[in-house]
Design a protein around this motif. Structure first.
Motif, PDB file in Angstrom:
ATOM      1  N   ASN A   1       0.806  -1.222   0.000  1.00 46.83           N
ATOM      2  CA  ASN A   1       0.000   0.000   0.000  1.00 46.83           C
ATOM      3  C   ASN A   1       0.840   1.273   0.000  1.00 46.83           C
ATOM      4  OD1 ASN A   1       0.878   0.058   2.612  1.00 46.83           O
ATOM      5  ND2 ASN A   1      -1.159  -0.008   3.544  1.00 46.83           N
ATOM      6  N   ASN A   2       2.136   1.124  -0.323  1.00 43.77           N
ATOM      7  CA  ASN A   2       2.964   2.316  -0.533  1.00 43.77           C
ATOM      8  C   ASN A   2       4.114   1.947  -1.473  1.00 43.77           C
ATOM      9  OD1 ASN A   2       5.437   1.603   1.111  1.00 43.77           O
ATOM     10  ND2 ASN A   2       3.881   1.545   2.727  1.00 43.77           N
ATOM     11  N   PHE A   3       4.713   2.955  -2.043  1.00 47.90           N
ATOM     12  CA  PHE A   3       5.745   2.743  -3.056  1.00 47.90           C
ATOM     13  C   PHE A   3       6.974   2.039  -2.482  1.00 47.90           C
ATOM     14  CE2 PHE A   3       9.288   4.187  -5.771  1.00 47.90           C
ATOM     15  CZ  PHE A   3       8.836   3.704  -6.988  1.00 47.90           C
ATOM     16  N   SER A   4       7.391   2.427  -1.284  1.00 49.88           N
ATOM     17  CA  SER A   4       8.592   1.835  -0.683  1.00 49.88           C
ATOM     18  C   SER A   4       8.435   0.335  -0.463  1.00 49.88           C
ATOM     19  CB  SER A   4       8.914   2.518   0.648  1.00 49.88           C
ATOM     20  OG  SER A   4       9.189   3.877   0.441  1.00 49.88           O
ATOM     21  N   ASP A   5       7.298  -0.071   0.105  1.00 47.50           N
ATOM     22  CA  ASP A   5       7.062  -1.504   0.321  1.00 47.50           C
ATOM     23  C   ASP A   5       6.917  -2.240  -1.006  1.00 47.50           C
ATOM     24  OD1 ASP A   5       7.185  -1.147   3.038  1.00 47.50           O
ATOM     25  OD2 ASP A   5       5.013  -1.249   3.353  1.00 47.50           O
ATOM     26  N   GLY A   6       6.265  -1.600  -1.967  1.00 45.65           N
ATOM     27  CA  GLY A   6       6.115  -2.218  -3.284  1.00 45.65           C
ATOM     28  C   GLY A   6       7.448  -2.427  -3.971  1.00 45.65           C
ATOM     29  N   LEU A   7       8.309  -1.459  -3.866  1.00 48.34           N
ATOM     30  CA  LEU A   7       9.637  -1.574  -4.465  1.00 48.34           C
ATOM     31  C   LEU A   7      10.445  -2.676  -3.784  1.00 48.34           C
ATOM     32  CD1 LEU A   7      11.510  -0.439  -6.597  1.00 48.34           C
ATOM     33  CD2 LEU A   7      12.259   1.261  -4.932  1.00 48.34           C
ATOM     34  N   ARG A   8      10.357  -2.750  -2.459  1.00 44.09           N
ATOM     35  CA  ARG A   8      11.053  -3.806  -1.717  1.00 44.09           C
ATOM     36  C   ARG A   8      10.563  -5.187  -2.156  1.00 44.09           C
ATOM     37  NH1 ARG A   8       9.358  -6.670   2.121  1.00 44.09           N
ATOM     38  NH2 ARG A   8       7.667  -5.274   2.675  1.00 44.09           N
ATOM     39  N   LEU A   9       9.244  -5.353  -2.272  1.00 44.29           N
ATOM     40  CA  LEU A   9       8.693  -6.636  -2.713  1.00 44.29           C
ATOM     41  C   LEU A   9       9.095  -6.954  -4.154  1.00 44.29           C
ATOM     42  CD1 LEU A   9       5.072  -6.636  -1.238  1.00 44.29           C
ATOM     43  CD2 LEU A   9       6.887  -8.278  -0.772  1.00 44.29           C
ATOM     44  N   ALA A  10       9.134  -5.932  -5.001  1.00 41.93           N
ATOM     45  CA  ALA A  10       9.520  -6.156  -6.405  1.00 41.93           C
ATOM     46  C   ALA A  10      10.960  -6.645  -6.501  1.00 41.93           C
ATOM     47  CB  ALA A  10       9.335  -4.871  -7.211  1.00 41.93           C
ATOM     48  N   VAL A  11      11.841  -6.056  -5.690  1.00 45.89           N
ATOM     49  CA  VAL A  11      13.251  -6.460  -5.703  1.00 45.89           C
ATOM     50  C   VAL A  11      13.407  -7.873  -5.137  1.00 45.89           C
ATOM     51  CG1 VAL A  11      15.517  -5.975  -4.680  1.00 45.89           C
ATOM     52  CG2 VAL A  11      14.148  -4.108  -5.634  1.00 45.89           C
ATOM     53  N   GLU A  12      12.711  -8.155  -4.036  1.00 46.70           N
ATOM     54  CA  GLU A  12      12.835  -9.459  -3.379  1.00 46.70           C
ATOM     55  C   GLU A  12      12.161 -10.584  -4.166  1.00 46.70           C
ATOM     56  OE1 GLU A  12      11.212  -9.112   0.557  1.00 46.70           O
ATOM     57  OE2 GLU A  12      12.724  -7.653   1.171  1.00 46.70           O
ATOM     58  N   MET A  13      10.971 -10.327  -4.686  1.00 48.24           N
ATOM     59  CA  MET A  13      10.157 -11.393  -5.257  1.00 48.24           C
ATOM     60  C   MET A  13      10.212 -11.469  -6.786  1.00 48.24           C
ATOM     61  SD  MET A  13       9.112 -12.671  -2.464  1.00 48.24           S
ATOM     62  CE  MET A  13       7.960 -13.876  -3.058  1.00 48.24           C
ATOM     63  N   ARG A  14      10.639 -10.395  -7.447  1.00 54.33           N
ATOM     64  CA  ARG A  14      10.698 -10.350  -8.917  1.00 54.33           C
ATOM     65  C   ARG A  14       9.402 -10.890  -9.544  1.00 54.33           C
ATOM     66  NH1 ARG A  14      14.550  -6.848 -10.169  1.00 54.33           N
ATOM     67  NH2 ARG A  14      14.536  -7.652 -12.263  1.00 54.33           N
ATOM     68  N   PRO A  15       8.285 -10.192  -9.327  1.00 53.07           N
ATOM     69  CA  PRO A  15       6.995 -10.679  -9.826  1.00 53.07           C
ATOM     70  C   PRO A  15       6.948 -10.753 -11.352  1.00 53.07           C
ATOM     71  CG  PRO A  15       6.826  -8.402  -9.129  1.00 53.07           C
ATOM     72  CD  PRO A  15       8.187  -8.880  -8.705  1.00 53.07           C
ATOM     73  N   SER A  16       6.062 -11.597 -11.847  1.00 58.57           N
ATOM     74  CA  SER A  16       5.856 -11.729 -13.291  1.00 58.57           C
ATOM     75  C   SER A  16       5.195 -10.468 -13.852  1.00 58.57           C
ATOM     76  CB  SER A  16       4.961 -12.927 -13.590  1.00 58.57           C
ATOM     77  OG  SER A  16       5.472 -14.092 -13.005  1.00 58.57           O
ATOM     78  N   VAL A  17       4.274  -9.916 -13.071  1.00 55.63           N
ATOM     79  CA  VAL A  17       3.520  -8.723 -13.473  1.00 55.63           C
ATOM     80  C   VAL A  17       3.414  -7.806 -12.263  1.00 55.63           C
ATOM     81  CG1 VAL A  17       1.271  -7.858 -14.279  1.00 55.63           C
ATOM     82  CG2 VAL A  17       2.138 -10.048 -15.132  1.00 55.63           C
TER      83      VAL A  17
END
Length: 90
Positions: A35-51
């Protein structure tokens, strides 16, 4: 590795609705939420989502196309396979 979709949206009602809709429509995917950009960026780096579904105007942290550019830059220029940008007017 399971296929994942990351939803980054600062409006909690919209975040919940989009995640619920995705879980019902495409159950093989793991749905991650931030629910915020910082957490989203952290998850994107850690999890490398497909979409990634990214709110273009995510709160006061950043806004507009700068959000997307920052997102791509922080992922070393290698964003997820697809980034779906959403935004709304209040």
């Amino acid at each position: 590795m399971s296929k994942t979709i990351l939803v980054i949206e600062d409006d909690q009602d919209i975040l919940d609705h989009v995640c619920d809709l995705l879980r019902k429509r495409i159950p093989p995917f793991v749905i991650l939420a931030a629910n915020n950009f910082s957490d989203g960026l952290r998850l994107a780096v850690e999890m490398r989502p497909s979409v990634t579904v990214l709110d273009l105007n995510i709160g006061y942290e950043t806004s507009g196309l700068r959000t997307l550019r920052t997102f791509i830059d922080r992922l070393d220029g290698n964003p997820p396979a697809a980034v779906l940008v959403i935004t709304g007017m209040h």
